[in-house]
Design an enzyme around this catalytic site. Structure first.
Site, PDB file in Angstrom:
ATOM      1  CG  HIS A   1      76.313  50.757  51.335  1.00  0.00           C
ATOM      2  ND1 HIS A   1      75.895  50.944  50.040  1.00  0.00           N
ATOM      3  CD2 HIS A   1      76.139  51.941  51.969  1.00  0.00           C
ATOM      4  CE1 HIS A   1      75.495  52.213  49.888  1.00  0.00           C
ATOM      5  NE2 HIS A   1      75.640  52.829  51.041  1.00  0.00           N
TER       6      HIS A   1
ATOM      7  CG  ASN B   1      82.940  56.149  36.098  1.00  0.00           C
ATOM      8  OD1 ASN B   1      82.907  55.009  36.552  1.00  0.00           O
ATOM      9  ND2 ASN B   1      81.851  56.842  35.821  1.00  0.00           N
TER      10      ASN B   1
END
Ligand SMILES: [Zn+2]
Length: 240
Positions: free
Chosen positions: A120, A212
Site C-alpha cells: 500500500h 494473531n
C-alpha cells in the site's frame, strides 16, 4: 511441545522465511487505525476515511485530503517496536527473505530491513504529479496546506488510495517470495482484506504460521496457529 517452542524450532530450522506483517504490528507502535470509528474524527470530518483517501477525492478536494492526511497519517516520529526489531535481526542473520506489508508507516524500513514490499506504499515517498520529482515525508507533513513542488505541481503521496491499483513491482516480488519460501509467518492480520487473502494461496513451503489475537479463516490450513497478544509471543522470541 509448547507452541512457542515449536515456533522457535521452526524459525531455527528455516532458511528462507517470508513475513507477512499486518496492521497489528503497527498498532503495537501506537499507530491508530485511521478507519476506527472514534466519535472525535466523525465529528471533525464530513466524509468517511474511505472517501477522503480515494484517488477521486485527492484530485477534487486536495486541500481537504491533506487536512485529513496530515492529521491522521503522520507517523514520522513513531519508532519500530520489538517485532520490527526481531525481523531485522532475522534478515541480518540471512534467514529472512522479505517482509510483505500493507502498513504505510515505513517502520520495517526504519528498523533496518532492506527487503520490504509495501503493498500500500509508504508515507516516506511522495512525488510531484507534474514533473515526478521525489519528496520525503518530512517535506509533505511540514508543508502548509497542499504541498507543492518547485515546479508548481501538486505533490502526491506514494500511498495507494482507494480506487488505485497496487504497485506491480511489490506485488510480483511478494508473490514470488511467498511461492518460494520455506516458512511463511503471518502476524497481526485478520487476513480478510485483499490482497493478503489472495497472495497466501501461492505458498508451497513447509511451515505456514499464523500469529494473531483472534482466529482467522486460514487457521485450518496453517501448520501452527498462535492466538495470543503479539507482544506476549515476540517477547519470548526476542530479548532486547
Ligand atoms: Zn514538479
Amino acid at each position: 511441545m509448547k507452541k512457542i517452542e515449536l515456533l522457535k524450532k521452526i524459525i531455527n530450522e528455516s532458511k528462507n522465511i517470508v513475513f507477512f506483517s499486518g496492521a497489528g504490528i503497527s498498532t503495537l507502535s501506537g499507530i491508530k487505525d485511521f478507519r476506527s470509528k472514534d466519535g472525535l474524527y466523525n465529528m471533525k470530518y464530513k466524509f468517511p476515511p474511505e472517501t477522503i483517501l480515494s484517488t477521486g477525492f485527492f484530485y477534487a478536494e486536495t486541500e481537504e485530503f491533506y487536512k485529513f492526511y496530515k492529521d491522521k497519517l503522520n507517523c514520522l516520529n513513531v519508532e519500530p517496536n520489538i517485532i520490527h526489531k526481531y525481523f531485522y535481526k532475522l534478515e541480518k542473520e540471512g534467514k529472512l527473505k522479505s517482509i510483505i506489508t500493507q502498513n504505510i508507516d515505513g517502520l520495517h524500513t526504519k528498523a533496518g530491513n532492506k527487503n520490504v514490499y509495501e503493498l500500500h506504499g509508504t508515507i516516506y515517498k511522495n512525488h510531484c504529479i507534474k514533473c515526478g520529482k521525489f519528496y520525503d515525508g518530512n517535506y509533505v507533513f511540514s508543508s502548509k496546506g497542499v504541498p507543492k513542488c518547485t515546479c508548481g505541481g501538486i505533490i502526491k503521496p506514494d500511498v495507494v488510495l482507494y480506487g488505485e491499483s497496487l504497485p506491480e513491482y511489490d506485488c510480483n516480488h511478494a508473490i514470488n517470495d511467498i511461492a518460494n519460501c520455506d516458512t511463511l509467518i503471518v502476524a497481526g492480520s485478520s487476513l480478510t482484506v485483499y490482497p493478503a487473502s489472495g497472495m497466501l494461496r501461492y505458498f508451497r513451503g513447509k511451515n505456514f504460521v499464523i500469529i494473531n489475537r483472534d482466529k482467522t479463516d486460514y487457521d485450518s490450513i496453517a501448520t501452527l496457529v498462535i492466538n495470543d497478544e503479539l507482544l506476549n509471543v515476540f517477547k519470548q522470541l526476542y530479548i532486547e
